[in-house]
Design a protein around this motif. Structure first.
Motif, short mmCIF file in Angstrom:
data_model
loop_
_atom_site.label_atom_id
_atom_site.label_comp_id
_atom_site.label_asym_id
_atom_site.label_seq_id
_atom_site.Cartn_x
_atom_site.Cartn_y
_atom_site.Cartn_z
N ASN A 1 0.91 -1.15 0.02
CA ASN A 1 0.17 0.06 0.02
C ASN A 1 0.69 1.10 0.06
N PRO A 2 1.71 1.43 -1.09
CA PRO A 2 2.70 2.46 -1.15
C PRO A 2 1.45 3.85 -1.40
N PHE A 3 1.99 5.00 -0.73
CA PHE A 3 1.24 6.13 -0.97
C PHE A 3 1.28 6.63 -2.45
N PRO A 4 0.23 7.41 -2.88
CA PRO A 4 0.44 7.76 -4.18
C PRO A 4 1.42 9.05 -4.54
N LYS A 5 2.43 8.95 -4.07
CA LYS A 5 3.55 9.99 -3.94
C LYS A 5 4.78 9.38 -4.55
N TYR B 1 8.30 9.89 4.38
CA TYR B 1 7.06 10.46 4.91
C TYR B 1 7.04 10.61 6.47
N LEU C 1 3.74 4.31 -7.44
CA LEU C 1 2.66 3.35 -8.13
C LEU C 1 3.02 2.89 -9.38
N ARG D 1 9.93 1.77 3.70
CA ARG D 1 9.02 2.93 4.56
C ARG D 1 8.97 2.73 6.02
N ALA D 2 8.81 1.37 6.45
CA ALA D 2 8.78 1.04 7.90
C ALA D 2 10.03 1.06 8.43
N LEU E 1 -4.53 3.11 2.57
CA LEU E 1 -3.54 3.94 2.52
C LEU E 1 -3.62 4.58 3.91
N LEU F 1 2.65 3.97 10.73
CA LEU F 1 3.86 4.77 10.53
C LEU F 1 3.83 5.72 11.61
#
Ligand SMILES: Nc1ncnc2c1ncn2[C@@H]1O[C@H](COP(=O)(O)OP(=O)(O)OP(=O)(O)O)[C@@H](O)[C@H]1O
Ligand SMILES: [Mg+2]
Lengths: 251, 301
Positions: free
Chosen positions: A95-99, A107, A146, A160-161, B184, B191
């Motif tokens: 579930n990556p952010f749309p960035k 982030y 994405l 990311r984690a 999302l 996080l």
């Protein structure tokens, strides 16, 4: 061997339905612990009690204790937002952010007030390298996340984690939506990561549990049936039900 | 058996053709109406620009087509519209977006169930009611704070237009935000995000195309709004940035002339077509911008 997480007399309810019954277990630092068991037995529910993600589901209730470094995470003093910075989570579906890839990784840090661009750039490079994604994406770090493949997206979610530098990372079936090659890469990655983190992974694949985990816990109908070193669970389980499950005679 | 099946199939195909034709005709009607509108505007507009130079139209700072000496500078009307857009946006964009964030991210289900229909009813109130509201409530309030304000002023009308367009901004933005998948949000919470961070750093950016489209739509509405400005903003074309003065917008001018007794065919009559064409062009451009934004930032998740 050092205990990282201790669970004491844990019960969990969805409304009036008890999904977890009197769970007691210890999870060790710098080890990979796998949760196995049939669908609906409460593995994900249990995983989410460790970072209090169940609180986003309405009408739920916890009893008992989850101690991380001897501190009860359900005590009033603990801020769940703080807790989740220490206990990271990777989900079943990437579930990556749309960035951009870069923005995905920084982030959490940016949110915590890290502004220095050199520091952020450095973190992006090192985390991408530690999830073995750097070579594949180094030319498109500022492109949308994405555009990556599913396996790459999942490794980005792990990056990311990791960028938050948590102590514990929870994985809920992280490879079930991925092809065998991506799965293998993520398994290799987990073996690397356990040097720095305490890892818990829910998996439906017995082979996966056997390949990567140090400890395996078998759940059935919301109860912990047994937990032991992985090779003991797979070669010589104490409980008949565990044996039935791992030999596929379950049901 | 086979025969029956075959027959019913061909019957369905026939129905399908009829439906297809009907819809095509209906589609044609709307296209032809649009073309008709453009044609009716262009003809008179071209005639207008035979008597008044385009340069004067866009550069002269005075709009006095009905007086001697007549001036045909459209800028004061454009400025009037601009003032209304500015003040209505100052009201509708923050309040609309704020309430969308509240409804989509914060409000308990029960509250949302009540608030959403209320907002939609608000959107259905005729603009003349907002015009009254501006004259009888907003204007006196403004004048009690700024005694120098005119009875008719841009600020009052702008605020009323803003209030009118809040439901549009909030409803469309909320739809866009509700469409952002929960995975999302959960990813961001995992996080260590607060609810506010999830709303502002994840959900709003992810829903950006829909939110931006709602802003632009509300600006279009403000540009096109007629009744409120005719009632509360005045009818004094003026090149001013002072919102407390009486002004006139492009639409305000068009109604004023349309309702007056300007003889058809006179130059005064033709002005409203020139202004109308400009209005049409501006809204068209906004529409194109909005489409591009939606396309560029289309929901990517
Ligand atoms: N959001 C929810 N609301 C109500 N009940 C739930 C919810 N999520 C899970 N449950 C119930 O709790 C029990 C445990 O579910 P959970 O998702 O933890 O199982 P699982 O072991 O992760 O299963 P799977 O292997 O299929 O992912 C199930 O009986 C399920 O129906
Ligand atoms: Mg599960």
């Amino acid at each position: 061997m050092e205990t990282k997480i201790r669970v004491e007399n844990l019960n969990f309810y969805y409304g009036n339905n008890r999904a977890l019954t009197n769970i007691n277990m210890e999870i060790y630092r710098n080890k990979i612990t796998a949760f196995i068991g049939p669908s609906g037995c409460g593995k994900s529910t249990f995983l989410r009690t460790i970072n209090r993600m169940n609180e986003f589901i309405e009408n739920t209730r916890v009893e008992g204790k989850v101690l991380i470094d001897d501190e009860d995470i359900y005590s009033k003093k603990v801020d769940p937002v703080e807790l989740r910075r220490r206990v990271g989570m990777v989900f079943q579906r990437p579930n990556p952010f749309p960035k951009t890839i870069y923005e995905n990784i920084v982030y959490g840090l940016k949110k915590n007030g890290v502004k220095n661009k050199e520091v952020l750039d450095e973190v992006v490079d090192t985390t991408l390298k530690s999830v073995a994604l750097y070579e594949e994406v180094k030319d498109k770090i500022h492109k949308s996340a994405l555009e990556l493949s599913g396996g790459q997206q999942q490794r980005l979610c792990i990056a990311r984690a990791i960028a938050m530098q948590p102590d514990v990372i929870l994985f809920d079936e992280p490879t079930s939506a991925l092809d065998p090659i991506s799965t293998m890469k993520i398994e290799e990655l987990l073996l690397e990561l356990k040097n720095d983190y305490t890892i818990i992974i829910v998996t439906h694949s017995m082979q996966q549990a056997a390949r990567i985990s140090d400890y395996t816990a078998f759940f059935l109908n919301g109860e912990l049936i047994e937990i032991d070193e992985t090779n003991k669970i797979f070669s010589n389980p104490r409980d008949k039900r565990t044996e039935d499950y791992i030999t596929g005679r379950f049901g | 058996m086979n025969k029956i099946l075959f027959e019913s199939k061909s019957k369905m195909q026939k129905n399908e053709r009829v439906i297809n034709k009907t819809l095509t005709i209906l589609g044609m009607v709307s296209i032809f109406t649009t073309i008709g509108i453009i044609l009716s505007l262009t003809e008179e507009t071209i005639q207008f620009f035979r008597s008044v130079s385009i340069i004067e139209f866009f550069t002269s700072r005075k709009w006095t087509p009905m007086f001697e000496p007549a001036n045909y500078g459209v800028l004061p009307l454009v400025m009037g519209t601009f003032l209304i857009v500015i003040f209505s946006s100052i009201i509708s964009i923050p309040i609309g977006l704020g309430s969308a964030i509240y409804l989509s991210e914060y409000a308990p289900k029960k509250v949302r169930k009540i608030l959403k229909p209320v907002l939609e009813i608000l959107a259905g109130i005729p603009s003349i009611v907002y015009g009254y509201f501006a004259l009888t409530s907003i204007t006196p309030l403004i004048r009690s704070i700024f005694p120098s304000a005119s009875v008719f002023n841009a600020l009052s009308a702008g605020i009323a237009v803003g209030i009118m367009t809040i439901p549009m901004v909030s409803s469309l933005s909320e739809d866009a935000m509700m469409a952002v998948p929960d995975s999302l949000r959960l990813g961001a919470y995992a996080l260590g995000s607060t609810k506010f961070e999830v709303s502002t750093k994840i959900v709003v950016p992810a829903a950006f195309s829909g939110i931006a489209a709602s802003f632009i739509l509300s600006i279009s509405r403000a540009i096109g709004e007629t009744m409120i400005v005719a009632m509360a903003a005045g009818s004094t074309p003026k090149l001013t940035l002072n919102p407390l003065e009486s002004i006139q917008t492009m639409t305000g001018y068009i109604v004023q002339i349309s309702l007056g007794d300007v003889p058809a065919g006179s130059i005064g009559y033709k002005t409203i077509f020139a202004v109308g064409t400009l209005l049409f062009a501006i809204t068209l451009i906004l529409n194109i911008i909005s489409r591009n934004i939606v396309k560029k930032y289309r929901r990517a998740y």
